[in-house]
Design an enzyme around this catalytic site. Structure first.
Site, mmCIF file in Angstrom:
data_model
loop_
_atom_site.group_PDB
_atom_site.id
_atom_site.type_symbol
_atom_site.label_atom_id
_atom_site.label_comp_id
_atom_site.label_asym_id
_atom_site.label_seq_id
_atom_site.Cartn_x
_atom_site.Cartn_y
_atom_site.Cartn_z
ATOM 1 N N SER A 157 0.836 -1.201 0.000
ATOM 2 C CA SER A 157 0.000 0.000 0.000
ATOM 3 C C SER A 157 0.874 1.255 0.000
ATOM 4 O O SER A 157 1.652 1.470 -0.920
ATOM 5 C CB SER A 157 -0.973 -0.040 1.182
ATOM 6 O OG SER A 157 -1.962 0.949 1.076
ATOM 7 N N ASP A 258 -10.370 -3.952 -4.505
ATOM 8 C CA ASP A 258 -9.563 -2.915 -3.865
ATOM 9 C C ASP A 258 -9.620 -1.647 -4.707
ATOM 10 O O ASP A 258 -9.431 -1.698 -5.934
ATOM 11 C CB ASP A 258 -8.124 -3.426 -3.738
ATOM 12 C CG ASP A 258 -7.161 -2.429 -3.113
ATOM 13 O OD1 ASP A 258 -7.611 -1.396 -2.579
ATOM 14 O OD2 ASP A 258 -5.942 -2.692 -3.158
ATOM 15 N N HIS A 288 -8.149 -4.981 0.075
ATOM 16 C CA HIS A 288 -6.970 -4.208 0.449
ATOM 17 C C HIS A 288 -6.587 -4.530 1.895
ATOM 18 O O HIS A 288 -7.423 -4.487 2.790
ATOM 19 C CB HIS A 288 -7.231 -2.708 0.322
ATOM 20 C CG HIS A 288 -5.992 -1.898 0.510
ATOM 21 N ND1 HIS A 288 -5.137 -1.615 -0.534
ATOM 22 C CD2 HIS A 288 -5.429 -1.348 1.609
ATOM 23 C CE1 HIS A 288 -4.119 -0.913 -0.070
ATOM 24 N NE2 HIS A 288 -4.271 -0.738 1.217
#
Length: 316
Positions: A157, A258, A288
């Site tokens: 991320s 996501d 996610h």
């Protein structure tokens, strides 16, 4: 696009009925993430030598956590890891279990970096810290039991964003050459860019569109007008880099459900177009953040094993 049943059960337990992160004070959100990680994510029961150190950072002491798997070769490959959390939440502890699993699976020394967080420390504090920590790790690899010529950059991320940024910076500054970059659902573009996955998974899949806006605003110091978005540095939004040639080979893992899926896949496509050997894998039914949930989600176990195998292959 159905969620994996294990993911649906996890989200029902963690998200449904709880206040959204973007409605909470930052310190409360950080505590909530830390508590869920400590209580719910199991740590692998395998021997690892783990050491916390403070190194010299751009603005004072910078914490790193070093994971050393047992035995084997005199020197191992090395992973320099940057945790996710939207540059605002998470720390060494929230990603401790994932780092343990990756270090063990890859049989690699792993250096996890506790970079400065926003909003107290806005861009470019995080990539500055990560670049310094990477140079430190390479310079001190031998004393850590690692081979300085066999390292990869990794992150999930916002940490994937930082791995991209450091890769670009090391290339442009003629820094140490990484063998690869492991990018797990990386943030590579501003949240207003208009990727379809932001509409498809805007709410109800864990990370929401509004929370990503909240992260970006904290990181950059507030909402940006169109001119501000257009002027974003590739160190903040790596998809903006005009030239991706000469970057290390990449494994890009995206999650099917996501908001960040499409931008991660767009970055993989641009790397390939630039001649960078790149493997893109979309993890079916995953959300996610799933990579952190090894020992809970079968999909996470598969992804960590895939990432670890790729690190072993890339650093031979």
């Amino acid at each position: 696009m159905p969620l994996d049943p294990q993911v649906r059960e996890l989200l029902d337990r963690l998200v449904v009925g709880r206040p959204a992160l973007n409605t909470l004070p930052v310190d409360v959100g950080r505590r909530a993430y830390a508590e869920s990680s400590a209580k719910l994510i199991p740590k692998p029961q395998a021997p690892l030598a783990i050491e916390d150190r403070a190194i010299d950072g751009p603005a004072g002491p910078l914490r790193v956590r070093i994971y050393r798997p047992p035995g084997g070769a005199a020197t191992k490959p090395m992973v320099v890891f940057f945790h996710g959390g939207g540059w605002v939440v998470c720390d060494l502890d929230t990603h401790d279990a994932a780092c343990r699993r990756l270090a063990l699976g890859a049989d690699a020394v792993l250096v996890s970096v506790d970079y400065r967080l926003a909003p107290e420390h806005r861009f470019p504090a995080a990539p500055d810290d990560c670049a310094v920590a990477t140079r430190w790790a390479v310079a001190n690899a031998a004393s850590l039991g690692a081979d300085p010529g066999r390292f990869v950059l990794a992150g999930d991320s916002a940490g994937g964003n930082l791995a991209c940024a450091v890769s670009l910076r090391l290339r442009d500054e003629d820094g140490p050459r990484a063998r690869g970059q492991l990018l797990v659902y990386p943030v590579v573009e501003h949240w207003t860019a208009g990727f379809p996955s932001y509409a498809e998974f805007a709410d109800g899949f864990g990370l929401t569109r509004d929370v990503m806006g909240w992260f970006w605003d904290h990181y950059l110091g507030g909402p940006l007008d169109a001119a501000g978005v257009a002027a974003l540095s590739p160190q903040a939004a790596p998809l903006r880099a005009p030239d991706l040639r000469g970057l290390p080979p990449a494994l890009v893992l995206t999650a099917e459900c996501d908001v960040l899926r499409d931008e991660g896949e767009a970055y993989a496509a641009r790397l390939r177009d630039a001649g960078v050997p790149t493997t893109l894998e979309r993890c079916a039914g995953m959300h996610h953040g799933f990579f952190n949930w090894g020992g809970v989600l079968d999909g996470a176990d598969r992804a960590i094993a895939r990432a670890a195998g790729w690190v072993r292959e890339t650093t031979r």
